[in-house]
Design a protein around this motif. Structure first.
Motif, PDB file in Angstrom:
ATOM      1  N   GLU A   1       0.816  -1.210   0.000  1.00 58.40           N
ATOM      2  CA  GLU A   1       0.000   0.000   0.000  1.00 58.40           C
ATOM      3  C   GLU A   1       0.851   1.262   0.000  1.00 58.40           C
ATOM      4  OE1 GLU A   1      -2.386  -0.381   3.440  1.00 58.40           O
ATOM      5  OE2 GLU A   1      -3.498  -2.138   2.705  1.00 58.40           O
ATOM      6  N   LEU A   2       2.170   1.087  -0.156  1.00 57.50           N
ATOM      7  CA  LEU A   2       3.142   2.179  -0.176  1.00 57.50           C
ATOM      8  C   LEU A   2       3.203   2.938   1.152  1.00 57.50           C
ATOM      9  CD1 LEU A   2       2.535   3.645  -3.769  1.00 57.50           C
ATOM     10  CD2 LEU A   2       4.052   1.787  -3.052  1.00 57.50           C
ATOM     11  N   ASP A   3       2.757   2.295   2.243  1.00 57.18           N
ATOM     12  CA  ASP A   3       2.868   2.893   3.574  1.00 57.18           C
ATOM     13  C   ASP A   3       4.198   2.424   4.169  1.00 57.18           C
ATOM     14  OD1 ASP A   3       2.595   3.982   6.051  1.00 57.18           O
ATOM     15  OD2 ASP A   3       0.679   2.988   6.546  1.00 57.18           O
ATOM     16  N   PHE A   4       5.282   3.038   3.669  1.00 55.33           N
ATOM     17  CA  PHE A   4       6.604   2.541   4.006  1.00 55.33           C
ATOM     18  C   PHE A   4       6.992   2.829   5.466  1.00 55.33           C
ATOM     19  CE2 PHE A   4       6.874   3.284  -0.655  1.00 55.33           C
ATOM     20  CZ  PHE A   4       6.980   1.954  -1.027  1.00 55.33           C
ATOM     21  N   GLU A   5       6.447   3.890   6.046  1.00 57.26           N
ATOM     22  CA  GLU A   5       6.755   4.170   7.456  1.00 57.26           C
ATOM     23  C   GLU A   5       6.214   3.066   8.356  1.00 57.26           C
ATOM     24  OE1 GLU A   5       5.429   7.972   8.613  1.00 57.26           O
ATOM     25  OE2 GLU A   5       6.773   9.077   7.262  1.00 57.26           O
ATOM     26  N   ARG A   6       4.972   2.670   8.109  1.00 55.71           N
ATOM     27  CA  ARG A   6       4.397   1.576   8.915  1.00 55.71           C
ATOM     28  C   ARG A   6       5.121   0.267   8.624  1.00 55.71           C
ATOM     29  NH1 ARG A   6      -0.063  -2.064   8.391  1.00 55.71           N
ATOM     30  NH2 ARG A   6      -0.898  -2.637  10.450  1.00 55.71           N
ATOM     31  N   ALA A   7       5.467   0.045   7.373  1.00 54.87           N
ATOM     32  CA  ALA A   7       6.200  -1.180   7.029  1.00 54.87           C
ATOM     33  C   ALA A   7       7.548  -1.220   7.734  1.00 54.87           C
ATOM     34  CB  ALA A   7       6.387  -1.272   5.513  1.00 54.87           C
ATOM     35  N   ALA A   8       8.206  -0.075   7.850  1.00 50.83           N
ATOM     36  CA  ALA A   8       9.501  -0.038   8.538  1.00 50.83           C
ATOM     37  C   ALA A   8       9.331  -0.339  10.030  1.00 50.83           C
ATOM     38  CB  ALA A   8      10.161   1.324   8.337  1.00 50.83           C
TER      39      ALA A   8
END
Length: 701
Positions: A224-231
């Motif tokens: 979902e391109l939510d890279f902050e949450r993925a990190a």
């Protein structure tokens, strides 16, 4: 020394059934507990020619004055009953495994409404979940710190939690997202309990579901391109994997086992156990045991398994059953098979609720792990021998030295030491510490609040010593002869309560009484003995300056050599009594100073005072409150609230004596190092003096 033939039962009186037997001494105290498949055969072996018995067995049967037995239906029942009685009576001739250190556990207090994760030692509390043991407390804190990223359960104390509730602001962990902050409503109590249950499930070995869940959430966030949450999820996943990797994989097949090993010599044995869960070593424990009874390695292993698993209980609730299942593994690997293998295996299977295998590993990875545990046991025994000054040989020599120096007929196996502590005559407390076989018996320690003739305290330390000894030996005489207490209530006759079978209070006399002080304290104690007719107890005093030993009626002290083991034992007794007295005195003094602020408020009783302190947290918090805020507490009216506010503003401190029980059992005391540190800090500020013996300068406090 008793003759065993004087209390030997007739063979026809002893049944041939399985059962448990108890030997008692002349005072009714249980000194040995054993079990047998055939009671008649087993008990008959004790009453042969004493010259043919093992030295410790010979000492036991000549110390005993009676024997009794209880018939049970099965041998498994005798195993459980034997452990129960050993735990209850703590017989001095039974083998007792002592931890070579106190092991910390990670505990989750599921018994509380809002569970918290914390480090705990000692006895387990019902309803809590325990994980470990760990080798060090810092290892638990390191693990919990990693876990809080994914499972932010509460870790604060109850006091911190209540203050956060009142203020509406979470603690630091709440601000940095390492606590879900149920104290301020960020998460409901029900959701927080579910979070704590997930925490317990992960620590219990159910790691894969949580790892897979985080991996899927991380991939979904990246998609979902939510890279902050993925990190963040990636970091959480890394934290969980580090927790899993901290425990070395030692058995690749996911074995669930406890691996025991033992190293021994003629006098002592060292035992080590590795707790292996899901193929990983989850904890390690160690014990050292004195061979106080004649026992083979097989019997030592049986006693060990009794002690390790005997405290799990038989509660029928689901939580207790789950705890037992995790505590009793599928396999118990031992160095030698226990003496009664079928009964032990059946007993363990009953605790777990499924089959438990007890065996000796012969080959492969389990044999290699058992050899590693064996090396740990051998090292622990060597370390114990080099570090421990109070081993059996040293203690026996100390007791023999005391018997010779004091001209006693036999070694003083039970010694009681008394001390007095006070601050310039106020809050006087007497202590009684007990050593048996040269070791502290802390469950027999007692504290006495010294009241004096008029209720305001004793005039000096000699009067205080006389009061404490009078009360102690009056209880003993009453228990022995049958009498009534100060209120006219009957005191149970005899050293054992016929209804409960347990020892009555102060039922057993010491062989030796030691008072902390010189000639005046010994003279006061001797007068008490003469008034009460105590003739079978020896009496000495230990003066602090020159470590002189004073005997009753002597004008000059007895000076023991500085290297005497007997003198070392007396010093240990005196120092322990001194520490215990000061701890009791400080607790009483602190209680009096804390409660005295509200004592004189008209219309405010102890119940409402306690409610106010619980609501505002402390007297300082109550002092900052207005009359309206005080009146908002349940049970406090406007008039009483105004009286509280006026009293705190006009007379904030007014220490008075606090009432206390006549005699109280110990509820814990600070360590010697803590007491010394407290004393040294207070001394640096010129505080009052606590004189705990009366024969020299007191300890500053």
């Amino acid at each position: 020394m008793a003759d065993p033939s004087t209390y030997r039962p007739r063979p026809s009186e002893i049944p041939t059934s399985p059962g448990v037997y108890r030997f008692r001494d002349a005072h009714g105290r249980v000194i040995y507990v054993g079990k047998a498949k055939n009671l008649r055969s087993r008990l008959g072996s004790y009453f042969q020619d004493v010259a043919n018995l093992h030295p410790r067995t010979r000492q036991m049967v000549t110390t005993a004055a009676s024997v009794e037995w209880t018939v049970v239906e099965t041998e498994v029942a005798s195993l459980a009953l034997e452990y129960s009685w050993i735990k209850e009576y703590d017989p001095r001739f039974n083998i007792k495994y002592r931890d070579d250190k106190s092991y910390p556990y990670l505990a989750v207090t599921m018994s509380e409404a809002v569970p918290r994760a914390t480090v705990m030692r000692g006895a387990r509390r019902k309803g809590n979940r325990y994980f470990g043991p760990y080798g060090h407390a810092w290892a638990i804190r390191e693990t919990v710190d990693l876990m809080l990223r994914v499972f932010p359960v509460r870790t604060c104390s109850n006091g911190v939690y209540r203050r956060a509730e009142r203020s509406g602001r979470p603690c630091l962990l709440g601000y940095i997202d390492k606590c879900a902050a149920p104290c301020v409503g960020r998460i409901s109590v029900e959701d927080h309990r579910r979070l704590a249950e997930d925490f317990c499930a992960f620590m219990g070995g159910q790691t894969r579901p949580f790892v897979r869940r985080l991996e899927s959430e991380m991939k979904a966030a990246a998609g979902e391109l939510d890279f902050e949450r993925a990190a963040r999820l990636r970091d959480d996943l890394g934290a969980l994997k580090r927790v899993v990797e901290k425990n070395e994989v030692v058995l690749p097949d996911g074995t669930d086992a406890d691996v025991f090993a033992m190293a021994s010599d003629e006098l002592e044995a060292s035992v080590q156990v590795f707790h292996v869960r899901d193929g990983r070593v989850r904890g390690q424990r160690g014990w050292v045991v004195e061979k106080v009874e004649e026992a083979t390695d097989a019997e030592l292993v049986e006693r060990l398994l009794q002690q390790v698993y005997g405290d799990l209980g038989t509660d029928a609730d689901d939580e207790a059953e789950s705890a037992r299942t995790s505590a009793v593994p599928r396999e118990v690997l031992v160095p030698v098979l226990p003496a009664d293998l079928p009964q032990v295996a059946d007993w363990l299977s009953g605790l777990r609720g499924s089959a438990v295998s007890v065996r000796v590993p012969q080959r492969g990875d389990k044999r290699a792990l058992a050899q590693t545990v064996q090396r740990n046991a051998e090292h622990a025994l060597v370390l114990h021998k080099t570090r421990r000054a109070g081993d059996l040989t040293t203690r026996s020599q100390a007791l023999a030295d005391l018997a010779e120096a004091l001209d006693l007929e036999e070694a003083p196996l039970r010694i009681e030491c008394y001390d007095i502590s006070h601050t310039q005559g106020t809050h006087q407390v007497g202590s009684m510490v007990v050593f048996e076989d040269g070791l502290p018996r802390k469950n027999a320690y007692r504290r006495f609040v010294v009241r004096g003739a008029d209720g305001s305290g004793a005039r000096d330390d000699t009067e205080a010593i006389a009061e404490v000894l009078t009360r102690r030996f009056r209880h003993y005489r009453s228990a022995r002869e049958g009498a009534v207490d100060d209120d006219g209530k009957p005191i149970t006759s005899g050293p054992v309560d016929p209804e409960t079978g347990r020892p009555t209070r102060f039922a057993y006399p010491p062989n030796l009484v030691v008072v902390d002080g010189g000639q005046p304290q010994v003279a006061a104690a001797q007068r008490v003995f003469e008034e009460l007719g105590v003739e079978d107890v020896a009496l000495v005093g230990l003066a602090k300056r020159l470590e002189e030993v004073w005997l009753p009626g002597e004008d000059f002290p007895l000076v023991l050599p500085r290297t005497s083991p007997g003198l070392f034992l007396l010093q240990r007794l005196r120092d322990e009594a001194h520490r215990f007295a000061i701890a009791a005195h400080r607790g009483r003094r602190s209680k009096a100073m804390t409660r005295s602020v509200l004592d004189d408020v008209p219309g405010l009783g102890p119940t409402r005072a306690k409610a106010l302190l619980a609501h505002f947290g402390s007297v300082a918090g109550l002092r900052r409150a207005t009359a309206e805020e005080v009146a908002a507490v349940k049970g406090v009216g406007p008039r009483t609230a105004q009286a509280v506010v006026d009293a705190l503003r006009t007379a904030p401190t007014a220490p008075t004596g606090a009432s206390a029980d006549d005699v109280t059992a110990p509820t814990g005391a600070p360590s010697d190092a803590a007491a010394e540190a407290d004393a040294s800090v207070a001394a640096g500020h010129g505080a009052a003096t606590e004189d705990a013996d009366g024969d020299g300068p007191g300890l500053a406090s």
